[in-house]
Design a protein around this motif. Sequence first.
Motif, PDB file in Angstrom:
ATOM      1  N   GLN A  34       1.269  -0.980   0.361  1.00  0.00           N
ATOM      2  CA  GLN A  34       0.076   0.270   0.159  1.00  0.00           C
ATOM      3  C   GLN A  34       0.622   0.947   0.229  1.00  0.00           C
ATOM      4  OE1 GLN A  34      -3.593   0.377  -0.043  1.00  0.00           O
ATOM      5  NE2 GLN A  34      -2.521   2.784   0.104  1.00  0.00           N
ATOM      6  N   GLY A  35       0.385   1.800  -0.670  1.00  0.00           N
ATOM      7  CA  GLY A  35       0.810   2.969  -0.617  1.00  0.00           C
ATOM      8  C   GLY A  35       0.492   4.324   0.832  1.00  0.00           C
ATOM      9  N   GLY A  36       1.777   4.855   1.306  1.00  0.00           N
ATOM     10  CA  GLY A  36       1.442   5.739   2.231  1.00  0.00           C
ATOM     11  C   GLY A  36       1.103   6.954   2.254  1.00  0.00           C
ATOM     12  N   GLY A  37       1.340   7.543   1.681  1.00  0.00           N
ATOM     13  CA  GLY A  37       0.451   9.109   0.410  1.00  0.00           C
ATOM     14  C   GLY A  37      -0.316   8.748  -0.822  1.00  0.00           C
ATOM     15  N   ASP A  38      -0.635   7.359  -0.075  1.00  0.00           N
ATOM     16  CA  ASP A  38      -1.819   7.196  -1.488  1.00  0.00           C
ATOM     17  C   ASP A  38      -3.788   8.535  -1.566  1.00  0.00           C
ATOM     18  OD1 ASP A  38      -3.774   6.488  -2.806  1.00  0.00           O
ATOM     19  OD2 ASP A  38      -3.431   3.931  -2.705  1.00  0.00           O
TER      20      ASP A  38
ATOM     21  N   CYS B 223       5.262   6.651  -1.132  1.00  0.00           N
ATOM     22  CA  CYS B 223       4.955   6.323  -2.245  1.00  0.00           C
ATOM     23  C   CYS B 223       3.174   7.247  -2.939  1.00  0.00           C
ATOM     24  CB  CYS B 223       4.935   5.062  -2.771  1.00  0.00           C
ATOM     25  SG  CYS B 223       6.129   4.445  -3.089  1.00  0.00           S
ATOM     26  N   TYR B 224       2.575   6.997  -3.873  1.00  0.00           N
ATOM     27  CA  TYR B 224       1.022   7.862  -3.755  1.00  0.00           C
ATOM     28  C   TYR B 224       0.515   6.072  -4.604  1.00  0.00           C
ATOM     29  CZ  TYR B 224       1.261  12.531  -4.166  1.00  0.00           C
ATOM     30  OH  TYR B 224       1.644  14.458  -3.981  1.00  0.00           O
ATOM     31  N   HIS B 225      -0.787   6.118  -5.047  1.00  0.00           N
ATOM     32  CA  HIS B 225      -1.759   5.035  -5.129  1.00  0.00           C
ATOM     33  C   HIS B 225      -0.575   4.569  -6.059  1.00  0.00           C
ATOM     34  CE1 HIS B 225      -5.005   3.100  -5.658  1.00  0.00           C
ATOM     35  NE2 HIS B 225      -4.995   3.246  -7.144  1.00  0.00           N
ATOM     36  N   GLU B 226      -0.042   4.770  -7.097  1.00  0.00           N
ATOM     37  CA  GLU B 226       0.307   3.832  -7.874  1.00  0.00           C
ATOM     38  C   GLU B 226       1.201   3.353  -8.075  1.00  0.00           C
ATOM     39  OE1 GLU B 226      -0.119   5.157 -11.924  1.00  0.00           O
ATOM     40  OE2 GLU B 226      -2.226   5.278 -12.397  1.00  0.00           O
ATOM     41  N   ILE B 227       1.455   2.247  -7.030  1.00  0.00           N
ATOM     42  CA  ILE B 227       3.138   2.095  -6.013  1.00  0.00           C
ATOM     43  C   ILE B 227       4.493   1.730  -7.269  1.00  0.00           C
ATOM     44  CG2 ILE B 227       2.238   1.310  -3.685  1.00  0.00           C
ATOM     45  CD1 ILE B 227       2.484  -1.212  -4.377  1.00  0.00           C
ATOM     46  N   PHE B 228       3.697   1.190  -8.423  1.00  0.00           N
ATOM     47  CA  PHE B 228       4.891   0.909  -9.672  1.00  0.00           C
ATOM     48  C   PHE B 228       4.938   1.165 -10.577  1.00  0.00           C
ATOM     49  CE2 PHE B 228       2.974  -3.220  -7.901  1.00  0.00           C
ATOM     50  CZ  PHE B 228       4.548  -4.484  -7.441  1.00  0.00           C
ATOM     51  N   ASN B 229       4.248   2.598 -10.390  1.00  0.00           N
ATOM     52  CA  ASN B 229       5.011   3.707 -10.560  1.00  0.00           C
ATOM     53  C   ASN B 229       5.842   4.831 -10.721  1.00  0.00           C
ATOM     54  OD1 ASN B 229       4.303   2.773 -13.851  1.00  0.00           O
ATOM     55  ND2 ASN B 229       1.679   3.910 -12.864  1.00  0.00           N
TER      56      ASN B 229
END
Length: 267
Positions: free
Chosen positions: A203-207, A235-241
Amino acid sequence: MWKWEAEGEAKAVIVIVHGAMEHHRRYGWLIEMFRLSGFHVVMGDLPGQGMTTRSSRGHIDSFDDYTIEIKDWIQAAYQFQLPVFLMGHSLGGLASIRLLQQEKLKLAGLILSSPCFGLINNPNRMLNLLSVLLNKLIPTFRMKTGLTIELATRNESVREIDCNDTLYITKVSVRWYRELVGAIKLAFTEVNKTQDLPLLLMQGGGDLVVDKKMVKNWFNMVPLSEKRYKEWPKCYHEIFNEPEREEVYEYAKDFIISQLKSVGYIV
Protein backbone atom coordinates in the motif's frame (compact mmCIF):
# COMPACT_ATOMS: atom_id res chain seq x y z
CA MET A 1 -5.79 -10.60 -23.50
CA TRP A 2 -2.09 -10.70 -24.27
CA LYS A 3 0.75 -13.02 -23.27
CA TRP A 4 4.42 -12.15 -22.88
CA GLU A 5 6.92 -14.98 -22.55
CA ALA A 6 9.86 -14.94 -20.18
CA GLU A 7 13.43 -14.29 -21.20
CA GLY A 8 15.00 -17.73 -20.80
CA GLU A 9 13.50 -20.54 -18.72
CA ALA A 10 10.29 -19.50 -16.99
CA LYS A 11 9.70 -19.95 -13.26
CA ALA A 12 6.02 -19.01 -13.06
CA VAL A 13 3.22 -16.99 -14.67
CA ILE A 14 2.03 -13.60 -13.40
CA VAL A 15 -1.54 -12.56 -14.20
CA ILE A 16 -1.80 -8.77 -13.83
CA VAL A 17 -5.12 -6.96 -13.35
CA HIS A 18 -5.00 -3.19 -13.86
CA GLY A 19 -6.94 -0.50 -12.02
CA ALA A 20 -9.84 1.78 -12.89
CA MET A 21 -9.64 4.23 -15.81
CA GLU A 22 -6.41 2.71 -17.15
CA HIS A 23 -5.28 -0.19 -19.39
CA HIS A 24 -2.56 -2.82 -19.93
CA ARG A 25 -0.21 -0.57 -21.91
CA ARG A 26 0.57 1.41 -18.76
CA TYR A 27 2.26 -1.73 -17.38
CA GLY A 28 4.95 -2.04 -20.04
CA TRP A 29 7.78 -1.43 -17.58
CA LEU A 30 6.48 -3.96 -15.06
CA ILE A 31 5.80 -6.60 -17.71
CA GLU A 32 9.36 -6.23 -19.03
CA MET A 33 10.82 -6.49 -15.52
CA PHE A 34 8.96 -9.75 -14.92
CA ARG A 35 9.99 -11.11 -18.33
CA LEU A 36 13.65 -10.40 -17.72
CA SER A 37 13.40 -12.09 -14.32
CA GLY A 38 12.05 -15.31 -15.82
CA PHE A 39 8.28 -14.96 -15.61
CA HIS A 40 5.58 -15.23 -18.24
CA VAL A 41 2.93 -12.51 -18.00
CA VAL A 42 -0.76 -12.63 -18.92
CA MET A 43 -2.77 -9.42 -18.98
CA GLY A 44 -5.66 -7.76 -20.75
CA ASP A 45 -7.95 -4.76 -20.56
CA LEU A 46 -10.92 -4.99 -18.24
CA PRO A 47 -14.42 -4.56 -19.76
CA GLY A 48 -15.18 -0.93 -20.56
CA GLN A 49 -11.53 0.10 -20.43
CA GLY A 50 -8.52 0.31 -22.71
CA MET A 51 -8.93 -1.43 -26.05
CA THR A 52 -11.67 -3.86 -25.00
CA THR A 53 -14.97 -3.96 -26.89
CA ARG A 54 -16.73 -6.09 -24.25
CA SER A 55 -18.58 -3.06 -22.84
CA SER A 56 -19.08 0.66 -23.41
CA ARG A 57 -16.21 2.80 -22.16
CA GLY A 58 -16.46 3.50 -18.45
CA HIS A 59 -19.47 1.21 -18.03
CA ILE A 60 -20.24 -2.30 -16.79
CA ASP A 61 -23.57 -4.04 -16.32
CA SER A 62 -22.33 -5.94 -13.28
CA PHE A 63 -19.12 -6.23 -11.23
CA ASP A 64 -19.17 -9.87 -12.32
CA ASP A 65 -18.11 -8.59 -15.75
CA TYR A 66 -14.68 -8.07 -14.18
CA THR A 67 -14.42 -11.34 -12.26
CA ILE A 68 -15.46 -13.39 -15.30
CA GLU A 69 -12.79 -11.66 -17.39
CA ILE A 70 -10.06 -12.21 -14.78
CA LYS A 71 -10.94 -15.89 -14.51
CA ASP A 72 -10.46 -16.18 -18.28
CA TRP A 73 -6.96 -14.71 -17.94
CA ILE A 74 -6.10 -17.17 -15.17
CA GLN A 75 -7.38 -20.07 -17.28
CA ALA A 76 -5.10 -18.88 -20.09
CA ALA A 77 -2.16 -18.78 -17.67
CA TYR A 78 -2.72 -22.46 -16.78
CA GLN A 79 -1.72 -23.38 -20.33
CA PHE A 80 1.93 -22.71 -19.46
CA GLN A 81 1.74 -25.51 -16.84
CA LEU A 82 3.64 -23.41 -14.31
CA PRO A 83 2.70 -21.92 -10.91
CA VAL A 84 0.36 -18.96 -11.39
CA PHE A 85 0.37 -15.78 -9.30
CA LEU A 86 -2.42 -13.19 -9.43
CA MET A 87 -1.54 -9.51 -9.06
CA GLY A 88 -4.26 -6.86 -8.82
CA HIS A 89 -3.88 -3.10 -8.57
CA SER A 90 -6.59 -0.86 -7.07
CA LEU A 91 -9.88 -1.81 -8.78
CA GLY A 92 -8.03 -4.86 -10.10
CA GLY A 93 -7.19 -5.81 -6.53
CA LEU A 94 -10.82 -5.49 -5.45
CA ALA A 95 -11.99 -7.52 -8.46
CA SER A 96 -9.38 -10.20 -7.73
CA ILE A 97 -10.61 -10.51 -4.15
CA ARG A 98 -14.25 -10.71 -5.22
CA LEU A 99 -13.30 -13.55 -7.60
CA LEU A 100 -11.45 -15.38 -4.80
CA GLN A 101 -14.45 -14.96 -2.52
CA GLN A 102 -16.66 -16.62 -5.11
CA GLU A 103 -14.41 -19.41 -6.40
CA LYS A 104 -11.38 -21.51 -5.48
CA LEU A 105 -8.68 -21.30 -8.12
CA LYS A 106 -5.31 -22.98 -8.51
CA LEU A 107 -2.97 -20.12 -7.59
CA ALA A 108 0.46 -20.03 -5.95
CA GLY A 109 -0.05 -16.61 -4.39
CA LEU A 110 -1.75 -13.24 -4.52
CA ILE A 111 -0.26 -9.74 -4.68
CA LEU A 112 -2.46 -6.71 -4.05
CA SER A 113 -1.27 -3.20 -4.92
CA SER A 114 -3.21 -0.39 -3.19
CA PRO A 115 -6.45 -2.40 -3.47
CA CYS A 116 -9.67 -0.39 -3.66
CA PHE A 117 -11.33 -1.28 -0.35
CA GLY A 118 -12.45 2.31 0.24
CA LEU A 119 -12.13 5.71 -1.39
CA ILE A 120 -10.71 8.87 0.18
CA ASN A 121 -13.07 11.20 -1.68
CA ASN A 122 -16.61 9.83 -1.75
CA PRO A 123 -19.57 11.73 -3.27
CA ASN A 124 -21.59 13.69 -0.71
CA ARG A 125 -24.82 12.21 0.63
CA MET A 126 -27.05 13.96 -1.91
CA LEU A 127 -24.99 12.83 -4.88
CA ASN A 128 -24.85 9.32 -3.47
CA LEU A 129 -28.64 9.19 -3.19
CA LEU A 130 -28.97 10.62 -6.69
CA SER A 131 -26.69 7.88 -8.03
CA VAL A 132 -29.00 5.24 -6.54
CA LEU A 133 -31.97 6.77 -8.39
CA LEU A 134 -30.11 7.25 -11.66
CA ASN A 135 -28.85 3.66 -11.50
CA LYS A 136 -32.46 2.53 -11.81
CA LEU A 137 -33.52 5.07 -14.44
CA ILE A 138 -30.43 5.80 -16.56
CA PRO A 139 -27.65 3.36 -15.53
CA THR A 140 -25.42 4.39 -18.45
CA PHE A 141 -25.41 8.08 -17.45
CA ARG A 142 -21.76 9.12 -17.17
CA MET A 143 -20.10 11.46 -14.72
CA LYS A 144 -16.55 12.70 -14.19
CA THR A 145 -14.50 10.61 -11.80
CA GLY A 146 -12.69 13.48 -10.10
CA LEU A 147 -9.48 11.47 -10.33
CA THR A 148 -6.45 13.08 -11.90
CA ILE A 149 -3.06 11.81 -12.98
CA GLU A 150 -1.46 13.99 -10.31
CA LEU A 151 -3.32 12.04 -7.62
CA ALA A 152 -2.03 8.72 -8.91
CA THR A 153 1.75 9.15 -9.02
CA ARG A 154 4.62 11.51 -8.26
CA ASN A 155 6.52 10.21 -11.28
CA GLU A 156 6.73 13.15 -13.72
CA SER A 157 7.63 10.99 -16.72
CA VAL A 158 4.53 8.83 -16.17
CA ARG A 159 2.37 11.94 -15.71
CA GLU A 160 3.61 13.36 -19.01
CA ILE A 161 2.77 10.17 -20.90
CA ASP A 162 -0.66 9.88 -19.27
CA CYS A 163 -1.59 13.45 -20.25
CA ASN A 164 -1.54 12.35 -23.90
CA ASP A 165 -3.09 8.92 -23.36
CA THR A 166 -6.32 8.69 -25.37
CA LEU A 167 -7.21 5.33 -23.78
CA TYR A 168 -7.37 6.83 -20.29
CA ILE A 169 -10.98 7.13 -19.06
CA THR A 170 -12.23 10.34 -17.42
CA LYS A 171 -15.94 9.49 -17.04
CA VAL A 172 -17.74 6.44 -15.63
CA SER A 173 -21.37 5.42 -15.62
CA VAL A 174 -23.65 5.54 -12.61
CA ARG A 175 -23.99 1.75 -12.81
CA TRP A 176 -20.19 1.43 -12.68
CA TYR A 177 -20.07 3.49 -9.49
CA ARG A 178 -22.90 1.61 -7.78
CA GLU A 179 -21.31 -1.72 -8.69
CA LEU A 180 -18.00 -0.51 -7.24
CA VAL A 181 -19.68 0.52 -3.98
CA GLY A 182 -21.43 -2.84 -3.77
CA ALA A 183 -18.22 -4.79 -4.43
CA ILE A 184 -16.33 -2.91 -1.72
CA LYS A 185 -19.08 -3.73 0.78
CA LEU A 186 -19.04 -7.41 -0.20
CA ALA A 187 -15.24 -7.57 0.07
CA PHE A 188 -15.71 -6.89 3.79
CA THR A 189 -18.94 -8.76 4.54
CA GLU A 190 -17.69 -11.88 2.74
CA VAL A 191 -14.08 -11.58 3.93
CA ASN A 192 -14.26 -15.03 5.56
CA LYS A 193 -15.00 -16.57 2.15
CA THR A 194 -11.66 -15.40 0.72
CA GLN A 195 -9.63 -18.29 -0.66
CA ASP A 196 -6.70 -19.13 1.63
CA LEU A 197 -3.66 -18.10 -0.42
CA PRO A 198 -0.29 -16.59 0.49
CA LEU A 199 -0.89 -12.83 0.28
CA LEU A 200 1.38 -9.86 -0.15
CA LEU A 201 -0.53 -6.57 0.20
CA MET A 202 1.45 -3.43 -0.64
CA GLN A 203 0.00 0.00 0.00
CA GLY A 204 1.15 3.52 -0.81
CA GLY A 205 1.56 5.48 2.41
CA GLY A 206 0.78 8.73 0.60
CA ASP A 207 -2.17 7.31 -1.38
CA LEU A 208 -4.57 10.10 -2.41
CA VAL A 209 -7.10 7.77 -4.06
CA VAL A 210 -7.66 4.74 -1.84
CA ASP A 211 -8.28 4.98 1.90
CA LYS A 212 -5.31 3.11 3.37
CA LYS A 213 -7.08 2.75 6.74
CA MET A 214 -9.81 0.70 5.06
CA VAL A 215 -7.14 -1.35 3.29
CA LYS A 216 -5.41 -2.11 6.60
CA ASN A 217 -8.77 -2.94 8.21
CA TRP A 218 -9.53 -5.48 5.50
CA PHE A 219 -6.03 -6.95 5.77
CA ASN A 220 -6.44 -7.41 9.53
CA MET A 221 -9.82 -9.09 9.02
CA VAL A 222 -8.98 -11.55 6.24
CA PRO A 223 -8.36 -15.03 7.74
CA LEU A 224 -5.37 -16.24 5.71
CA SER A 225 -2.70 -18.67 6.84
CA GLU A 226 0.05 -16.49 5.41
CA LYS A 227 -0.23 -12.76 4.79
CA ARG A 228 2.22 -9.89 4.62
CA TYR A 229 1.50 -6.14 4.69
CA LYS A 230 4.01 -3.62 3.34
CA GLU A 231 3.45 0.13 3.29
CA TRP A 232 5.65 2.36 1.14
CA PRO A 233 5.66 5.66 3.09
CA LYS A 234 6.32 8.14 0.27
CA CYS A 235 4.42 6.41 -2.50
CA TYR A 236 1.16 7.65 -3.99
CA HIS A 237 -1.50 5.26 -5.30
CA GLU A 238 0.38 3.65 -8.19
CA ILE A 239 3.29 2.08 -6.34
CA PHE A 240 4.60 0.36 -9.49
CA ASN A 241 4.83 3.74 -11.24
CA GLU A 242 6.44 5.69 -8.41
CA PRO A 243 10.10 6.82 -8.31
CA GLU A 244 10.68 3.89 -5.91
CA ARG A 245 9.19 1.37 -8.32
CA GLU A 246 12.34 -0.73 -8.72
CA GLU A 247 12.43 -1.31 -4.97
CA VAL A 248 8.71 -2.11 -4.98
CA TYR A 249 9.23 -4.57 -7.83
CA GLU A 250 12.11 -6.31 -6.05
CA TYR A 251 9.97 -6.72 -2.93
CA ALA A 252 7.17 -8.30 -4.97
CA LYS A 253 9.61 -10.55 -6.83
CA ASP A 254 11.16 -11.73 -3.55
CA PHE A 255 7.68 -12.70 -2.33
CA ILE A 256 7.09 -14.73 -5.49
CA ILE A 257 10.47 -16.46 -5.27
CA SER A 258 9.94 -17.28 -1.60
CA GLN A 259 6.59 -18.90 -2.39
CA LEU A 260 8.12 -20.97 -5.18
CA LYS A 261 10.88 -22.10 -2.84
CA SER A 262 8.43 -22.97 -0.05
CA VAL A 263 6.73 -25.56 -2.26
CA GLY A 264 10.02 -26.87 -3.61
CA TYR A 265 9.45 -25.57 -7.12
CA ILE A 266 12.82 -23.81 -7.20
CA VAL A 267 15.88 -24.10 -4.96
